[in-house]
Scaffold this motif. Sequence first.
Motif, PDB file in Angstrom:
ATOM      1  N   GLN A   1       0.818  -1.219   0.071  1.00 59.84           N
ATOM      2  CA  GLN A   1      -0.069   0.008  -0.039  1.00 59.84           C
ATOM      3  C   GLN A   1       0.880   1.283  -0.087  1.00 59.84           C
ATOM      4  O   GLN A   1       0.743   2.272  -0.916  1.00 59.84           O
ATOM      5  N   LEU A   2       1.987   1.424   0.685  1.00 62.75           N
ATOM      6  CA  LEU A   2       2.678   2.302   0.858  1.00 62.75           C
ATOM      7  C   LEU A   2       3.595   2.766  -0.414  1.00 62.75           C
ATOM      8  O   LEU A   2       3.815   3.702  -0.909  1.00 62.75           O
ATOM      9  N   GLU A   3       3.957   1.500  -1.100  1.00 65.31           N
ATOM     10  CA  GLU A   3       4.771   1.542  -2.431  1.00 65.31           C
ATOM     11  C   GLU A   3       3.830   1.969  -3.288  1.00 65.31           C
ATOM     12  O   GLU A   3       4.263   2.800  -4.061  1.00 65.31           O
ATOM     13  N   ARG A   4       2.639   1.364  -3.547  1.00 67.09           N
ATOM     14  CA  ARG A   4       1.815   1.437  -4.745  1.00 67.09           C
ATOM     15  C   ARG A   4       0.651   2.308  -4.911  1.00 67.09           C
ATOM     16  O   ARG A   4       0.304   2.840  -6.008  1.00 67.09           O
ATOM     17  N   PHE A   5       0.169   2.629  -3.505  1.00 64.40           N
ATOM     18  CA  PHE A   5      -1.231   3.031  -3.397  1.00 64.40           C
ATOM     19  C   PHE A   5      -1.398   4.301  -2.577  1.00 64.40           C
ATOM     20  O   PHE A   5      -2.309   5.041  -2.743  1.00 64.40           O
TER      21      PHE A   5
ATOM     22  N   GLU B   1       3.007  12.353  -9.155  1.00 68.48           N
ATOM     23  CA  GLU B   1       1.485  12.937  -9.465  1.00 68.48           C
ATOM     24  C   GLU B   1       0.657  12.793  -7.901  1.00 68.48           C
ATOM     25  O   GLU B   1      -0.070  13.658  -7.772  1.00 68.48           O
ATOM     26  N   ALA B   2       0.961  11.916  -7.049  1.00 69.51           N
ATOM     27  CA  ALA B   2       0.479  11.568  -5.911  1.00 69.51           C
ATOM     28  C   ALA B   2       0.822  12.725  -4.989  1.00 69.51           C
ATOM     29  O   ALA B   2       0.422  12.814  -3.760  1.00 69.51           O
TER      30      ALA B   2
ATOM     31  N   LEU C   1       7.688   9.054  -4.019  1.00 67.76           N
ATOM     32  CA  LEU C   1       6.826   8.837  -4.525  1.00 67.76           C
ATOM     33  C   LEU C   1       7.405   8.831  -6.288  1.00 67.76           C
ATOM     34  O   LEU C   1       6.692   7.981  -7.142  1.00 67.76           O
ATOM     35  N   LYS C   2       8.241   9.627  -6.639  1.00 71.85           N
ATOM     36  CA  LYS C   2       8.884   9.911  -7.956  1.00 71.85           C
ATOM     37  C   LYS C   2       9.538   8.384  -8.231  1.00 71.85           C
ATOM     38  O   LYS C   2       9.374   8.019  -9.271  1.00 71.85           O
TER      39      LYS C   2
END
Length: 641
Positions: free
Chosen positions: A104-108, A241-242, A234-235
């Motif tokens: 969840q941390l990595e992807r969402f 963009e998140a 996030l980059k």
Amino acid sequence: MGLTLAEKIIKAHLVEGEMVAGQDIAIKIDQTLTQDSTGTMAYLQFEAMGIDRVRTERSVAYIDHNTIQSGFENADDHMFIQTVAQKHGVYFSKPGNGICHQVQLERFGVPGKTLLGSDSHTPTGGGIGMLAIGAGGLDVAVAMGGGAYYITMPKIVKVELVGKLRPWVAAKDIILEVLRLLTVKGGVGKIIEYTGEGVKTLTVPERATITNMGAELGATTSIFPSDEVTHGFLKAQGREEAYMPLCADADAEYAETVTIDLSALTPLAAQPHSPDRVDTVANIGKIKVDQVAIGSCTNSSYMDLMKVAQILKGKTVCPHVSLVIAPGSKQVLTMLAQNGALADLVAAGARILESACGPCIGMGQAPRTNAISLRTFNRNFEGRSGTASAQVYLVSPETAAVSALTGYLTDPSTCGEAPVVAQPEHFLINDNLVLAPAEKSSDVEVVRGPNIQPFPINHALDETVSGKALIKVVDNITTDHIMPSNAKLLPYRSNIPYLSDYCLVPCDPEFPARAKKEGGGFIIGGSNYGQGSSREHAALVPLYLGIRAVVAKSFARIHAANLMNSGILPLTFANEADYDAISQGDELVLPDIRNCVANDLPIVVENKTTGKTIPVTLTLSARQRKILLAGGLLNFTREQA
Ligand code: MIC
Ligand code: SF4
């Protein structure tokens, strides 16, 4: 007056109530997560609500707990969750993709959003600036259906980090220090907000280690600001963009402040059997170690495991130590495989496990009798490892790896140069184990195996409730005591009748039989009753056994909510000393309880055996009052519909 970061996110999501500590509020939930061991129940409850598609921005169903398919049960549950998720608009993370909180941390994860998860370590998302809260499956089901999440507005505690960690001292040592200072009860009713210059020195996975283990403080959640470090993470995850910068206002006011000088910390360990029994590794001394386990949602990131690989490279694990490593996600495992670090781990003698919870929830790797096990996990409750006599210490990956080589608990700062691992510029991105939901619900047929049994639903609260005190337990009883989970029991998370024979067995093996013989009754608890996991099985199973009320000195937050959601009364002794006024076997009555709950009248427990009248408290919002009168949240939700 300015706002704290948590207050800003709550304010932006507030649906009901006033943001005043102690008042009931409702917040809108943007994202949900479930894992398989609480997920089957959550989706059965979601189905019972009769809503076609989830109404969140993103809901994800993970399979990470029950991955040992020792029989058909787990595989059946996986297929049920896969199909029910696809039908109702939920993304499905297949077994092998990783531990829910890591993925969840990595992807969402998205800074500033709210996340409700049917797992107590959901606050891991606070590492990326989310307001991420753990809850029972039914609360998550309601959130999936678009319903708000109700909590008591917590107090906001500031933990100011100053200085910078010295070599060999890790994020794990920071949260162990917080646990040493605040204890496993210290966070109840609070949000822990991290601020200060030291924050900038910590990577997102390090921050997530800290917010993850905020669950062990009993906190509602923990949160870090979203800053340039978050941006970089996030980059590197291809999700720039998140990003959104977020922090507290300079003049924000906090209920309490704790300052931690990172440069003064040394490697720490939590000793058996509680995450707050913290001392320095140096003070605990050179104890012989039988097992070292590295992984879990607390410490299984790419950077953690790269450090471990650097420590082990070219060396061999001590002959008397069994070293197991479970990388947190497919992303982590693939990256280790591609850069050769996996080969270093294997060459050193590590046993590599799949990317899942594994030994953290007693799914395999139970230590030998009387073993000393060092784990990078978050819980060391007695028996949780699967071996009742094992002594589990919680340590950083650095301390774990070094100790696996020496065979003794070893302060890594005595071991020369510390490994240095930078965040990669790009994490490897391959989401092929995440299945998108079906376009049309009608295209999917939900597959149900024989292991999925109906769950108990309470009836409306009776006029008067009576029964025996069936068991009396001490302080800090965990949900691992109430509803144990291990490789033998976890496959039955969709089968409450089966689980009922194991309820509170670590405290008293006769309890289930006694409860069944008496047709139910009361549980008497100490303080912080129900700490630990979010598993609502710790309420549903007592409900199945006919438990009408738990009378305790105090409750852990999620468990109290789960009891209420099941229509079981969580009553607190008005005077703690009255704990001594009830003995196991006493006949108890809650006279006129329905009227008391309905009209907010004082509640007493009459002890018919001793003749004593014991005042108890039950602080309820108007909504909770209706939930209890209806006999639980599901009945209440149906009534509302
Ligand atoms: C845990 O760490 O105890 C678990 C297993 O992840 C639980 C959830 C469960 O019991 O299924 C949790 O922390 O909520
Ligand atoms: Fe899984 Fe352990 Fe994390 Fe619970 S604490 S989610 S069992 S890894």
